[in-house]
Write an enzyme that holds these catalytic residues in place. Structure first.
Site, PDB file in Angstrom:
ATOM      1  N   ARG A 186       0.822  -1.209   0.000  1.00 21.84           N
ATOM      2  CA  ARG A 186       0.000   0.000   0.000  1.00 21.84           C
ATOM      3  C   ARG A 186       0.859   1.264   0.000  1.00 21.84           C
ATOM      4  O   ARG A 186       2.011   1.247   0.377  1.00 21.84           O
ATOM      5  CB  ARG A 186      -0.931   0.016   1.214  1.00 21.84           C
ATOM      6  CG  ARG A 186      -2.192  -0.818   1.013  1.00 21.84           C
ATOM      7  CD  ARG A 186      -3.110  -0.731   2.217  1.00 21.84           C
ATOM      8  NE  ARG A 186      -2.450  -1.192   3.422  1.00 21.84           N
ATOM      9  CZ  ARG A 186      -1.977  -0.392   4.365  1.00 21.84           C
ATOM     10  NH1 ARG A 186      -2.122   0.919   4.261  1.00 21.84           N
ATOM     11  NH2 ARG A 186      -1.379  -0.902   5.421  1.00 21.84           N
ATOM     12  N   LYS A 331      -8.576  -2.277   1.404  1.00 22.77           N
ATOM     13  CA  LYS A 331      -8.348  -1.437   2.568  1.00 22.77           C
ATOM     14  C   LYS A 331      -9.026  -0.068   2.379  1.00 22.77           C
ATOM     15  O   LYS A 331      -9.402   0.573   3.347  1.00 22.77           O
ATOM     16  CB  LYS A 331      -6.849  -1.311   2.863  1.00 22.77           C
ATOM     17  CG  LYS A 331      -6.280  -2.559   3.608  1.00 22.77           C
ATOM     18  CD  LYS A 331      -6.808  -2.625   4.980  1.00 22.77           C
ATOM     19  CE  LYS A 331      -6.458  -3.668   5.990  1.00 22.77           C
ATOM     20  NZ  LYS A 331      -5.599  -4.732   5.992  1.00 22.77           N
ATOM     21  N   HIS A 350     -10.117  -3.503  12.929  1.00 23.08           N
ATOM     22  CA  HIS A 350      -9.059  -4.111  12.112  1.00 23.08           C
ATOM     23  C   HIS A 350      -8.595  -5.359  12.850  1.00 23.08           C
ATOM     24  O   HIS A 350      -7.578  -5.352  13.553  1.00 23.08           O
ATOM     25  CB  HIS A 350      -7.900  -3.132  11.900  1.00 23.08           C
ATOM     26  CG  HIS A 350      -6.857  -3.648  10.949  1.00 23.08           C
ATOM     27  ND1 HIS A 350      -5.509  -3.439  11.113  1.00 23.08           N
ATOM     28  CD2 HIS A 350      -6.987  -4.384   9.814  1.00 23.08           C
ATOM     29  CE1 HIS A 350      -4.852  -4.012  10.117  1.00 23.08           C
ATOM     30  NE2 HIS A 350      -5.726  -4.603   9.321  1.00 23.08           N
ATOM     31  N   SER A 368      -0.219  -5.032  10.224  1.00 22.64           N
ATOM     32  CA  SER A 368       0.184  -5.948   9.162  1.00 22.64           C
ATOM     33  C   SER A 368       1.331  -6.856   9.623  1.00 22.64           C
ATOM     34  O   SER A 368       2.311  -6.392  10.198  1.00 22.64           O
ATOM     35  CB  SER A 368       0.626  -5.127   7.954  1.00 22.64           C
ATOM     36  OG  SER A 368       0.842  -5.986   6.870  1.00 22.64           O
ATOM     37  N   LYS A 372      -2.879 -11.762  12.463  1.00 27.47           N
ATOM     38  CA  LYS A 372      -4.345 -11.823  12.438  1.00 27.47           C
ATOM     39  C   LYS A 372      -4.827 -12.995  11.584  1.00 27.47           C
ATOM     40  O   LYS A 372      -5.645 -13.809  12.010  1.00 27.47           O
ATOM     41  CB  LYS A 372      -4.942 -10.527  11.860  1.00 27.47           C
ATOM     42  CG  LYS A 372      -4.710  -9.290  12.671  1.00 27.47           C
ATOM     43  CD  LYS A 372      -5.384  -8.067  12.052  1.00 27.47           C
ATOM     44  CE  LYS A 372      -4.890  -7.697  10.652  1.00 27.47           C
ATOM     45  NZ  LYS A 372      -3.469  -7.341  10.585  1.00 27.47           N
ATOM     46  N   THR A 373      -4.313 -13.057  10.348  1.00 27.07           N
ATOM     47  CA  THR A 373      -4.766 -14.096   9.420  1.00 27.07           C
ATOM     48  C   THR A 373      -4.316 -15.478   9.896  1.00 27.07           C
ATOM     49  O   THR A 373      -5.104 -16.425   9.948  1.00 27.07           O
ATOM     50  CB  THR A 373      -4.238 -13.803   7.998  1.00 27.07           C
ATOM     51  OG1 THR A 373      -4.681 -12.501   7.607  1.00 27.07           O
ATOM     52  CG2 THR A 373      -4.739 -14.825   6.993  1.00 27.07           C
ATOM     53  N   ASP A 387      -9.624 -10.225   8.809  1.00 27.95           N
ATOM     54  CA  ASP A 387      -9.052  -8.871   8.762  1.00 27.95           C
ATOM     55  C   ASP A 387      -9.969  -7.697   9.132  1.00 27.95           C
ATOM     56  O   ASP A 387      -9.518  -6.740   9.716  1.00 27.95           O
ATOM     57  CB  ASP A 387      -8.484  -8.635   7.358  1.00 27.95           C
ATOM     58  CG  ASP A 387      -7.495  -7.496   7.298  1.00 27.95           C
ATOM     59  OD1 ASP A 387      -6.570  -7.467   8.124  1.00 27.95           O
ATOM     60  OD2 ASP A 387      -7.650  -6.624   6.435  1.00 27.95           O
ATOM     61  N   ARG A 452       1.304 -12.404  -1.503  1.00 29.07           N
ATOM     62  CA  ARG A 452      -0.040 -12.533  -0.913  1.00 29.07           C
ATOM     63  C   ARG A 452      -0.911 -13.513  -1.672  1.00 29.07           C
ATOM     64  O   ARG A 452      -0.750 -13.697  -2.876  1.00 29.07           O
ATOM     65  CB  ARG A 452      -0.745 -11.175  -0.962  1.00 29.07           C
ATOM     66  CG  ARG A 452      -0.134 -10.104  -0.089  1.00 29.07           C
ATOM     67  CD  ARG A 452      -0.782 -10.106   1.261  1.00 29.07           C
ATOM     68  NE  ARG A 452      -0.259  -9.047   2.106  1.00 29.07           N
ATOM     69  CZ  ARG A 452      -0.822  -8.677   3.245  1.00 29.07           C
ATOM     70  NH1 ARG A 452      -1.929  -9.264   3.657  1.00 29.07           N
ATOM     71  NH2 ARG A 452      -0.283  -7.732   3.976  1.00 29.07           N
TER      72      ARG A 452
HETATM   73  N1  ADP Z   1       4.710 -16.673  16.601  1.00 26.98           N
HETATM   74  C1  ADP Z   1       4.075 -16.294  15.507  1.00 26.98           C
HETATM   75  N2  ADP Z   1       2.789 -15.884  15.559  1.00 26.98           N
HETATM   76  C2  ADP Z   1       2.147 -15.460  14.454  1.00 26.98           C
HETATM   77  N3  ADP Z   1       2.691 -15.416  13.216  1.00 26.98           N
HETATM   78  C3  ADP Z   1       3.972 -15.824  13.093  1.00 26.98           C
HETATM   79  C4  ADP Z   1       4.712 -16.276  14.216  1.00 26.98           C
HETATM   80  N4  ADP Z   1       5.943 -16.605  13.787  1.00 26.98           N
HETATM   81  C5  ADP Z   1       5.979 -16.374  12.471  1.00 26.98           C
HETATM   82  N5  ADP Z   1       4.791 -15.911  12.017  1.00 26.98           N
HETATM   83  C6  ADP Z   1       4.504 -15.511  10.615  1.00 26.98           C
HETATM   84  O1  ADP Z   1       4.154 -14.131  10.620  1.00 26.98           O
HETATM   85  C7  ADP Z   1       3.221 -13.848   9.597  1.00 26.98           C
HETATM   86  C8  ADP Z   1       1.955 -13.233  10.147  1.00 26.98           C
HETATM   87  O2  ADP Z   1       1.239 -12.689   9.068  1.00 26.98           O
HETATM   88  P1  ADP Z   1      -0.337 -12.565   8.957  1.00 26.98           P
HETATM   89  O3  ADP Z   1      -1.012 -13.587   9.800  1.00 26.98           O
HETATM   90  O4  ADP Z   1      -0.685 -12.526   7.525  1.00 26.98           O
HETATM   91  O5  ADP Z   1      -0.513 -11.119   9.595  1.00 26.98           O
HETATM   92  P2  ADP Z   1      -1.704 -10.107   9.473  1.00 26.98           P
HETATM   93  O6  ADP Z   1      -2.895 -10.863   9.015  1.00 26.98           O
HETATM   94  O7  ADP Z   1      -1.865  -9.565  10.858  1.00 26.98           O
HETATM   95  O8  ADP Z   1      -1.235  -9.076   8.499  1.00 26.98           O
HETATM   96  C9  ADP Z   1       2.922 -15.159   8.900  1.00 26.98           C
HETATM   97  O9  ADP Z   1       3.721 -15.224   7.769  1.00 26.98           O
HETATM   98  C10 ADP Z   1       3.322 -16.197   9.958  1.00 26.98           C
HETATM   99  O10 ADP Z   1       3.718 -17.387   9.380  1.00 26.98           O
HETATM  100  C1  PEP Z   2      -3.639  -6.005   3.196  1.00 21.58           C
HETATM  101  C2  PEP Z   2      -3.174  -5.465   4.261  1.00 21.58           C
HETATM  102  O1  PEP Z   2      -3.526  -5.979   5.483  1.00 21.58           O
HETATM  103  P1  PEP Z   2      -2.872  -6.979   6.511  1.00 21.58           P
HETATM  104  O2  PEP Z   2      -1.389  -6.922   6.349  1.00 21.58           O
HETATM  105  O3  PEP Z   2      -3.328  -6.464   7.829  1.00 21.58           O
HETATM  106  O4  PEP Z   2      -3.398  -8.363   6.241  1.00 21.58           O
HETATM  107  C3  PEP Z   2      -2.386  -4.249   4.142  1.00 21.58           C
HETATM  108  O5  PEP Z   2      -2.040  -3.672   5.175  1.00 21.58           O
HETATM  109  O6  PEP Z   2      -2.109  -3.821   2.998  1.00 21.58           O
HETATM  110 MN    MN Z   3      -4.032 -10.425   7.315  1.00 21.68          MN
END
Ligand code: ADP
Ligand code: PEP
Ligand code: MN
Ligand code: CA
Length: 668
Positions: A186, A331, A350, A368, A372-373, A387, A452
Site C-alpha cells: 500500500r 483497505k 481491524h 500488518s 491476524k490471518t 481482517d 499474498r
Molecule cells: N509466533 C508467531 N505468531 C504469528 N505469526 C507468526 C509467528 N511466527 C511467524 N509468524 C509468521 O508471521 C506472519 C503473520 O502474518 P499474517 O497472519 O498474515 O498477519 P496479518 O494478518 O496480521 O497481516 C505469517 O507469515 C506467519 O507465518
Molecule cells: C492487506 C493489508 O492488510 P494486513 O497486512 O493487515 O493483512 C495491508 O495492510 O495492505
Molecule cells: Mn491479514
C-alpha cells in the site's frame, strides 16, 4: 494428403504410416479397406469448427423463471432489468464534464459473435442509434463502445488474465499467479480524503491522522482522469458485490477496473451476490474507479507522487491512480466502513475473528504481519474472518467475503489451511514459481517480501457461513515486538487494553533496508491508523463500552522476538503462540497464576500448557540482563512519547476510565 511425422517432416501417405512404418490394418469388418478406425463413436454433428465450438457452451440459466403465464411478463422485466443495469454502469462511467456517458455493451469485444444487447447512453434520450452525429459536446470518446465484463466467473477471469495480462500464470495447484506492477504494497502517503463542510468536522485531520486532505475540485480532476482512462480502453471489468455479513448493515459496492486480476481479487475479497441478488442489485452505495495502470498528474494540486488513492465520502466514490496493488481496494473500502459504521453505533475493527465449538468468539487485533490471518485461521475453530469486522449490538460480522494471507515462507506443515486454500480461484500476488512445474517457492522474495494470496473464505474448511457470530469473549491484541521485551502473553485489565489499543504498537524489523540497523517501533492507533477516519479515541470509547457490557477479557500477545532483540534472539515459535491462544480460548489462562512485570506492569502467567515456562517472562531468555533492562526502558520511553498526543483527550464520557487509561502505560 500428407501427414507430419515426429520430426516435422511430411511423410507420403501410401503404404507407410508415421515414421515410415507400415500402416496398421484393423480387423473390423471386411470393408476396412486399409482405413484405420481409431474411433467407432458417431461423429459430432457440426459442419464447421465454429459450429463445433458453439456446442461447448450452453447459456447460463436465467434467474427469473420464464415459464407459464408469467412468461411474457418475466421476459419483459428481465430485459428491462438488463437495460437498467447497463444504464447504471454507463452512469458510473459517465464523464462529468461532457454531455454524455459512454455507450456500454456487455461482453468481451474479442467475441465478435456477441452482438451488442443493449446500449446505453446515459444522458441522451434515444438509445438505439449506431451512428451518433458528433456535436460540440461530444468528443471522440463518445463514439466508441466501452465493453463491460460484468461479474465474470473465476474461470472467465483466468482466461482474460492469461490472454491479456503479462505475468499471469496458472500455478501447479491451480491458483492464478499475478504481478501487481511497481507497487507491491500500500501507499499510505498517497491517500487523500476530500475535506468538505461535513468531513472537516467529522473526520480526524492533522498530525498522526491518515487522512491527508484534498478538495472536491481536485477529486473531480482525478475522477475524470480515471474515468477517461477506463473509457479509452476496449473493455473494463465491473464487479457488483456486497460488504458486511450483517444483513441490516450490508453495503452495495461497485468496482470498475481495467484488469482481470483486480476483478478476481475483489470477487474473492467482497461478499459474492447470488445471481438473484445481482439481478436486483440496483444502484451501488459506493463505487471504486481503479485506473491503477494510469498515473495521476503531478501538476494537479495536492499530488506529491504519481500515485493517488482518493476518497470522496459525499460522492461515495474512490479513485485509484498510479498503483495496481490490489490491497488498496480492500483497505480503501475498509476506510469507508470505518466512517459509515460508527455513525450507526457499530464499531469497525481491524481484526481477525474466530469462534469455538461452544460459540466463544475471539478478536485478533494487530498491524500488518502480526498474525491476524495466521492465528484466526485455526483448524479447531470456525473462521469468521481474517481482517475486517463490525461489532454491533447483535454481535460480530465480517465485512468481507475472503481472506488475504501473507505467503512469505508459507508452509503446509505450519499453516495447512492457508496452504490448501491456494488452489483454483485464488489470486497469488508477486510470488516466484518454477517456470516448468509452476510450483511456487514461498521462500523467494525476488519480487517482494509482501507476497499474498487472496481466496474466498469458503476455501477455509471450517469457515463460519454466514460470517457472523455472538459477542466476543476475548480481545487479543497482537504485537510483533522486535525488541524482544514484551512477554509472549499478558492478561490486561480494561484500562490496559485501551492503552494498548490506542497505542497500537508493533515493530518493523531492520535488515531489508539499507541503513536501518535496529528494529523500528511503529505506533498505529487502533492497530490500523491507516484505515480509521475518526479520532482514535472515538473507536476506543466504543470498544471500552462493548468490552465492559460483554465482560470480554483483553490480552496482549507478542508474536515477535524472544531471547534478545531482532538479530540476537529469535521469533517466538508459531507453535508456542498457538498454544497460548488455545489456553486463552479454553479459559484455562484466565485462571492461571500471574505475576506483574516491571515498567509495563503487565500480568504474566507462570505456566501455559505446551509452552516452556522460562520463556513466559522475557527477562529469563536474555543472557545479557543489562541489555534487557536498557531495551525495556527504551521501549517504555517510545510508548510514553507516542501517547503524549492523546493525553488531553477524553475517552468517551467516562472521566474515571480516561484517568485509568492514562495511568495504564509504562511507569519508570
Ligand atoms: N509466533 C508467531 N505468531 C504469528 N505469526 C507468526 C509467528 N511466527 C511467524 N509468524 C509468521 O508471521 C506472519 C503473520 O502474518 P499474517 O497472519 O498474515 O498477519 P496479518 O494478518 O496480521 O497481516 C505469517 O507469515 C506467519 O507465518
Ligand atoms: C492487506 C493489508 O492488510 P494486513 O497486512 O493487515 O493483512 C495491508 O495492510 O495492505
Ligand atoms: Mn491479514
Ligand atoms: Ca463545518
Amino acid at each position: 494428403m500428407a501427414t507430419t511425422n515426429g520430426n516435422g517432416k511430411a511423410a507420403a501417405n501410401g503404404g507407410e504410416g508415421r515414421n515410415g512404418l507400415p500402416k496398421i490394418h484393423t480387423e473390423k469388418g471386411n470393408n476396412s479397406g486399409g482405413i484405420c478406425h481409431d474411433d467407432s463413436a458417431p461423429t459430432v454433428k457440426a459442419q464447421t469448427i465454429d459450429e463445433l465450438h458453439s456446442l461447448q457452451k450452453k447459456k447460463s440459466a436465467p434467474t427469473t423463471p420464464l415459464d407459464g403465464t408469467l412468461g411474457a411478463f418475466a421476459v419483459v422485466s428481465d430485459q428491462e432489468r438488463h437495460k437498467q443495469q447497463l444504464q447504471s454502469i454507463s452512469a458510473s462511467l459517465a464523464s462529468l464534464t461532457r454531455e454524455t456517458g459512454p455507450k456500454v455493451v456487455k461482453g468481451d469485444p474479442a467475441n465478435k459473435a456477441e452482438t451488442p444487447r443493449i446500449t446505453s447512453h446515459v444522458t441522451q434520450q434515444h438509445h438505439h442509434h449506431p451512428h451518433v452525429a458528433p456535436t460540440i459536446n461530444v468528443s471522440d470518446s463518445a463514439l466508441k463502445f466501452t465493453h463491460v465484463l460484468y461479474n465474470l466467473s473465476p474461470a472467465e477471469l483466468y482466461e482474460q488474465a492469461i490472454k491479456y495480462e503479462k505475468g499471469s500464470f496458472i500455478t501447479s495447484t491451480g491458483a492464478l499467479a499475478t504481478l501487481s506492477g511497481a507497487k507491491t504494497g500500500r501507499s499510505p502517503k498517497d491517500k487523500r480524503v476530500v475535506r468538505d463542510e461535513a468531513t472537516e468536522d467529522e473526520l480526524w485531520w492533522g498530525k498522526g491522522s491518515p487522512n491527508i486532505e484534498m478538495d472536491e475540485h481536485t477529486f473531480m480532476v482525478n475522477r475524470e482522469r480515471a474515468v477517461d482512462y477506463l473509457n479509452s480502453l476496449e473493455k473494463v471489468y465491473v464487479n457488483d458485490q456486497f460488504l458486511n455479513w450483517d444483513p441490516e448493515n450490508r453495503i452495495k459496492v461497485r468496482i470498475v477496473s481495467a484488469r482481470a486480476y483486480h476483478s478476481l481479487f475483489m470477487h474473492n475479497m467482497c461478499i459474492r451476490p447470488t445471481s438473484e441478488e445481482l439481478e436486483n442489485f440496483g444502484t451501488p452505495d459506493f463505487t471504486i474507479y481503479n485506473a491503477g495502470q494510469f498515473p495521476c498528474n503531478r501538476y494537479t494540486h495536492y499530488m506529491t507522487s504519481s500515485t493517488s488513492i482518493d476518497l470522496n465520502l459525499a460522492r461515495r466514490e474512490m479513485v485509484i491512480l498510479g498503483t495496481q496493488y490490489a490491497g488498496e481496494m480492500k483497505k480503501g473500502l475498509f476506510s469507508v466502513m470505518h466512517y459509515l459504521m460508527p455513525k450507526r453505533q457499530i464499531l469497525s475493527l481491524h481484526s481477525g475473528c474466530n469462534m469455538g465449538k461452544n460459540g466463544d468468539v475471539a478478536l485478533f487485533f494487530g498491524l500488518s504481519g502480526t498474525g491476524k490471518t495466521t492465528l484466526s485461521t485455526d483448524h479447531n475453530r470456525y473462521l469468521i474472518g481474517d481482517d475486517e469486522h463490525c461489532w454491533s449490538d447483535n454481535g460480530v460480522s465480517n465485512i468481507e467475503g475472503g481472506c488475504y494471507a501473507k505467503c512469505i515462507d508459507l508452509s503446509r506443515e505450519k499453516e495447512p489451511d492457508i496452504f490448501n486454500a491456494i488452489k483454483f480461484g485464488t489470486v497469488l500476488e508477486n510470488v516466484v514459481f518454477d517456470e516448468h512445474t509452476r510450483e511456487v517457492d514461498y521462500s523467494d522474495k525476488s519480487v517482494t517480501e509482501n507476497t499474498r494470496a487472496a481466496y474466498p473464505i469458503e476455501f477455509i474448511p471450517n469457515a463460519k457461513l454466514p460470517c457472523v457470530g455472538p459477542h466476543p469473549k476475548n480481545v487479543i491484541l497482537l504485537a510483533c515486538d522486535a525488541f524482544g521485551v514484551l512477554p509472549p502473553v499478558s492478561k490486561l485489565n480494561l484500562a490496559q487494553t485501551m492503552y494498548h489499543f490506542i497505542s497500537g504498537y508493533t515493530a518493523l524489523v531492520a535488515g531489508t533496508e539499507d541503513g536501518i540497523k535496529e528494529p523500528q517501533a511503529t505506533f498505529s492507533a487502533c492497530f490500523g491508523a491507516a484505515f480509521i477516519m475518526l479520532h482514535p479515541t472515538k473507536y476506543a470509547a466504543m470498544l471500552a463500552t462493548k468490552m465492559q457490557q460483554q465482560g470480554a477479557t483483553g490480552w496482549l500477545v507478542n508474536t515477535g522476538w524472544s531471547g534478545g532483540r531482532y538479530g540476537v534472539g529469535s521469533r517466538i515459535k508459531l507453535a508456542y503462540t498457538r498454544k497460548i491462544i488455545d489456553a486463552i480460548h479454553s479459559g484455562s489462562l484466565l485462571n492461571a497464576n500471574y505475576k506483574k512485570t516491571d515498567v509495563f506492569g503487565l500480568e504474566i502467567p507462570t505456566e501455559v500448557e505446551g509452552v516452556p515456562s522460562e520463556i513466559l517472562d522475557p527477562v529469563n531468555t536474555w543472557s545479557d540482563k543489562k541489555a534487557y533492562d536498557d531495551t525495556l526502558l527504551k521501549l517504555g520511553g517510545l510508548f510514553k512519547k507516542n501517547f503524549e498526543v492523546f493525553l488531553n483527550h477524553k475517552i468517551g464520557k467516562d472521566n474515571k476510565l480516561t484517568e485509568e487509561i492514562l495511568a495504564a502505560g509504562p511507569i519508570f
